[in-house]
Design a protein around this motif. Sequence first.
Motif, PDB file in Angstrom:
ATOM      1  N   UNK A 124       0.855  -1.213  -0.370  1.00 26.06           N
ATOM      2  CA  UNK A 124      -0.041  -0.179   0.080  1.00 26.06           C
ATOM      3  C   UNK A 124       0.961   1.243   0.161  1.00 26.06           C
ATOM      4  N   UNK A 125       2.303   1.214  -0.391  1.00 31.87           N
ATOM      5  CA  UNK A 125       3.500   2.470  -0.640  1.00 31.87           C
ATOM      6  C   UNK A 125       1.813   3.440  -1.663  1.00 31.87           C
ATOM      7  N   UNK A 126       1.813   4.534  -1.188  1.00 35.83           N
ATOM      8  CA  UNK A 126       1.302   5.890  -1.438  1.00 35.83           C
ATOM      9  C   UNK A 126       2.151   6.459  -2.760  1.00 35.83           C
ATOM     10  N   UNK A 127       3.269   7.269  -2.362  1.00 37.97           N
ATOM     11  CA  UNK A 127       3.904   7.892  -3.259  1.00 37.97           C
ATOM     12  C   UNK A 127       5.553   8.042  -2.401  1.00 37.97           C
ATOM     13  N   UNK A 164       9.011   1.681  -5.719  1.00 33.77           N
ATOM     14  CA  UNK A 164       8.109   1.188  -4.443  1.00 33.77           C
ATOM     15  C   UNK A 164       7.093   1.377  -4.553  1.00 33.77           C
ATOM     16  N   UNK A 165       6.276   1.874  -5.477  1.00 33.77           N
ATOM     17  CA  UNK A 165       5.362   2.558  -4.822  1.00 33.77           C
ATOM     18  C   UNK A 165       4.513   2.152  -6.741  1.00 33.77           C
ATOM     19  N   UNK A 166       2.980   2.097  -6.560  1.00 28.67           N
ATOM     20  CA  UNK A 166       2.515   1.592  -8.179  1.00 28.67           C
ATOM     21  C   UNK A 166       2.736  -0.084  -8.802  1.00 28.67           C
ATOM     22  N   UNK A 167       2.893  -0.860  -7.722  1.00 30.37           N
ATOM     23  CA  UNK A 167       3.117  -1.838  -7.277  1.00 30.37           C
ATOM     24  C   UNK A 167       1.614  -2.766  -7.266  1.00 30.37           C
ATOM     25  N   UNK A 170       0.294   5.294  -8.113  1.00 32.84           N
ATOM     26  CA  UNK A 170       0.601   5.975  -6.857  1.00 32.84           C
ATOM     27  C   UNK A 170       1.455   6.798  -7.533  1.00 32.84           C
ATOM     28  N   UNK A 171       2.450   7.264  -6.718  1.00 30.13           N
ATOM     29  CA  UNK A 171       3.366   8.726  -7.013  1.00 30.13           C
ATOM     30  C   UNK A 171       4.439   8.695  -6.988  1.00 30.13           C
ATOM     31  N   UNK A 172       5.756  10.038  -7.779  1.00 28.43           N
ATOM     32  CA  UNK A 172       6.410   9.767  -7.471  1.00 28.43           C
ATOM     33  C   UNK A 172       7.114  11.522  -6.772  1.00 28.43           C
TER      34      UNK A 172
END
Length: 216
Positions: free
Chosen positions: A178-181, A200-203, A208-210
């Motif tokens: 549940x990584x958000x950004x 690490x995000x959008x998996x 997700x955002x960076x």
Amino acid sequence: WQTVLCSAPLHSKLQDLTQMSLCDPIAIGFKLQASGVAVKLVDEDGRGAARADGAGQKEVLTIPAQLRQLYLQVDSEQRLATLLMLLDLKFREAAGKEEGCKAVLFVATCDAVEFYHSLIGLMKGKGKQFFTLATPVYKLHGNLTQDMRSDAFVSFAKAPSALLICTDVAARGLDFPRMSFIVQYDTPGHPEEYVHRIGRTARAGKRGSSFLFLQT
């Protein structure tokens, strides 16, 4: 006088560094070769086209289409205030949401992790005018003991909302749910490091955002 340069990642940039900083360098254990990295933008259905960086392709790195990539171009004296406001804004937006908010903040060194972990820990939840972050803050870097690193990883993974401040030790091989950004406060030294960080995000098909900090 003998100087030894030790590094886990091996790539052409490291070879350039050895030529500039060492006298008659000798590689022990591995042979450094200039090799390119192919970056592939992948749609949600798994299709996409590779973009090559360099002549020889040895690794294909994929960036999912649902990952939103942004950058902030900030003067040096405004970097810290901008970082704090960004974190405060993103966690405020997620306040009260069932899925919570999980974020990773990447900095360049172990000392920087300790500094920002202490700073944000002192400020969070104190009712400051522009920084009211009340979520748990964890740290992860190579100078911590294995037990401390394991505790930070498990605690961050289990927390519904939390911030992890880390070096590139957390850029690969760790799967946080549940990584958000992602925030890259210090820019990476190589394209593949950038891709591993934002990975690490959008998996698993989730969005997700960076955010990448650039200095004017």
